[in-house]
Design a protein around this motif. Structure first.
Motif, PDB file in Angstrom:
ATOM      1  N   VAL A 181      23.905  63.299  91.264  1.00 17.37           N
ATOM      2  CA  VAL A 181      23.940  61.742  91.218  1.00 17.37           C
ATOM      3  C   VAL A 181      25.356  61.258  91.817  1.00 17.37           C
ATOM      4  O   VAL A 181      26.635  61.638  91.538  1.00 17.37           O
ATOM      5  CB  VAL A 181      23.648  61.225  89.605  1.00 17.37           C
TER       6      VAL A 181
ATOM      7  N   ARG B  84      24.421  47.305  87.115  1.00 14.79           N
ATOM      8  CA  ARG B  84      25.364  47.286  88.359  1.00 14.79           C
ATOM      9  C   ARG B  84      25.017  46.174  89.296  1.00 14.79           C
ATOM     10  O   ARG B  84      25.785  45.448  89.695  1.00 14.79           O
ATOM     11  CB  ARG B  84      25.211  48.765  88.829  1.00 14.79           C
TER      12      ARG B  84
ATOM     13  N   SER C  45      25.567  55.572  84.012  1.00 19.24           N
ATOM     14  CA  SER C  45      24.113  56.359  83.440  1.00 19.24           C
ATOM     15  C   SER C  45      24.603  57.270  82.283  1.00 19.24           C
ATOM     16  O   SER C  45      23.930  57.345  81.279  1.00 19.24           O
ATOM     17  CB  SER C  45      23.384  57.348  84.618  1.00 19.24           C
TER      18      SER C  45
ATOM     19  N   GLU D 166      29.049  56.784  91.403  1.00 18.12           N
ATOM     20  CA  GLU D 166      29.103  55.120  90.866  1.00 18.12           C
ATOM     21  C   GLU D 166      27.659  54.780  89.950  1.00 18.12           C
ATOM     22  O   GLU D 166      27.613  53.929  89.542  1.00 18.12           O
ATOM     23  CB  GLU D 166      29.253  54.123  92.177  1.00 18.12           C
ATOM     24  N   LEU D 167      26.922  55.671  89.982  1.00 18.68           N
ATOM     25  CA  LEU D 167      25.734  55.641  89.099  1.00 18.68           C
ATOM     26  C   LEU D 167      25.724  56.448  88.203  1.00 18.68           C
ATOM     27  O   LEU D 167      25.262  56.143  87.027  1.00 18.68           O
ATOM     28  CB  LEU D 167      24.397  55.990  90.159  1.00 18.68           C
ATOM     29  N   GLY D 168      26.494  57.862  88.218  1.00 19.07           N
ATOM     30  CA  GLY D 168      26.461  58.835  87.158  1.00 19.07           C
ATOM     31  C   GLY D 168      27.191  58.343  86.233  1.00 19.07           C
ATOM     32  O   GLY D 168      26.527  58.435  84.855  1.00 19.07           O
TER      33      GLY D 168
ATOM     34  N   ALA E  52      21.482  51.538  84.214  1.00 17.27           N
ATOM     35  CA  ALA E  52      22.761  51.550  84.862  1.00 17.27           C
ATOM     36  C   ALA E  52      22.815  50.752  86.171  1.00 17.27           C
ATOM     37  O   ALA E  52      23.692  50.255  86.572  1.00 17.27           O
ATOM     38  CB  ALA E  52      23.400  52.924  85.015  1.00 17.27           C
ATOM     39  N   ALA E  53      21.624  51.034  86.919  1.00 12.67           N
ATOM     40  CA  ALA E  53      21.396  50.470  88.176  1.00 12.67           C
ATOM     41  C   ALA E  53      21.276  48.892  88.161  1.00 12.67           C
ATOM     42  O   ALA E  53      21.770  48.032  88.840  1.00 12.67           O
ATOM     43  CB  ALA E  53      20.144  51.085  89.018  1.00 12.67           C
TER      44      ALA E  53
ATOM     45  N   MET F 237      19.494  55.890  84.271  1.00 14.81           N
ATOM     46  CA  MET F 237      19.768  55.455  85.474  1.00 14.81           C
ATOM     47  C   MET F 237      19.200  54.248  86.085  1.00 14.81           C
ATOM     48  O   MET F 237      20.096  53.407  86.712  1.00 14.81           O
ATOM     49  CB  MET F 237      19.284  56.731  86.603  1.00 14.81           C
ATOM     50  N   HIS F 238      18.019  53.807  85.707  1.00 18.78           N
ATOM     51  CA  HIS F 238      17.509  52.322  85.768  1.00 18.78           C
ATOM     52  C   HIS F 238      18.131  51.338  85.360  1.00 18.78           C
ATOM     53  O   HIS F 238      18.722  50.359  85.796  1.00 18.78           O
ATOM     54  CB  HIS F 238      15.877  52.387  85.420  1.00 18.78           C
TER      55      HIS F 238
ATOM     56  N   ARG G 100      30.670  62.668  92.672  1.00 18.27           N
ATOM     57  CA  ARG G 100      29.410  63.088  92.399  1.00 18.27           C
ATOM     58  C   ARG G 100      29.432  63.621  91.085  1.00 18.27           C
ATOM     59  O   ARG G 100      30.385  64.255  90.530  1.00 18.27           O
ATOM     60  CB  ARG G 100      28.852  64.090  93.292  1.00 18.27           C
TER      61      ARG G 100
ATOM     62  N   GLU H 188      16.233  59.311  83.614  1.00 25.86           N
ATOM     63  CA  GLU H 188      15.690  58.350  84.444  1.00 25.86           C
ATOM     64  C   GLU H 188      15.655  56.770  84.061  1.00 25.86           C
ATOM     65  O   GLU H 188      16.355  55.848  84.773  1.00 25.86           O
ATOM     66  CB  GLU H 188      14.240  58.665  84.825  1.00 25.86           C
TER      67      GLU H 188
END
Length: 155
Positions: free
Chosen positions: A48, A146, A56, A51-53, A142-143, A139-140, A78, A136
């Motif tokens: 990932v 963001r 998350s 910036e998302l990892g 966190a996104a 991640m959603h 990453r 998942e």
């Protein structure tokens, strides 16, 4: 990690190597070294963008006591989340790459804190992996957080 916990994690990781003994000996000779290990045997790795990892992982850490192992690369651009085998073949997500059966990953010795690849969450030796559904969800969230941060800026 120190003591028997670290050795258990070493044994768990090395168990997938073509020659587990050689893998353990290499890490004993150079505790700061890395080795290539095959994915898809005991784990897959979801790679990932940092910036998302990172967000998350923060969300995931609030959802469960201990996520599975997580790696970060040099520059922390990453991150790799260790998930159950077979996950990479089924994962669909923009910007997320899967390392599963037939691929190899660079793995540092457990306990290593520096270098080009390091553990953010080291393996516990018991085989704890991150549940893909929880990852998942994290991640959603966190996104979304963001996107909310970006949307709250000046107009």
């Amino acid at each position: 990690m120190a003591g028997s916990g670290a050795m258990t994690a070493v044994e768990w990781l090395a168990s997938v190597a073509p020659d587990p003994g050689a893998c353990r000996r290499a890490w004993e000779r150079d505790p700061l070294g890395v080795t290539l290990l095959p994915a898809g045997v005991r784990w897959d790795v979801l790679i990932v963008p940092g910036e998302l990892g990172y967000p998350s992982l923060d969300v995931l850490s609030r959802l469960i006591d201990r996520p599975g192992p997580v790696l970060a690369d040099f520059g922390e651009s990453r991150m790799g989340f260790f998930v159950p085998p077979g996950t990479a073949a089924r994962w669909i997500g923009t910007g997320v790459r899967g390392a599963g059966r037939g691929t190899w990953i660079v793995v540092p010795r457990p306990g290593r804190t520096g270098g080009r690849v390091r553990w953010l969450v080291p393996p516990d030796g018991a085989g704890t992996l991150t549940d893909p559904a929880l990852l998942e969800l994290a991640m959603h969230e966190a996104a979304a957080l963001r996107a909310g941060d970006i949307g709250d800026g000046p107009a």
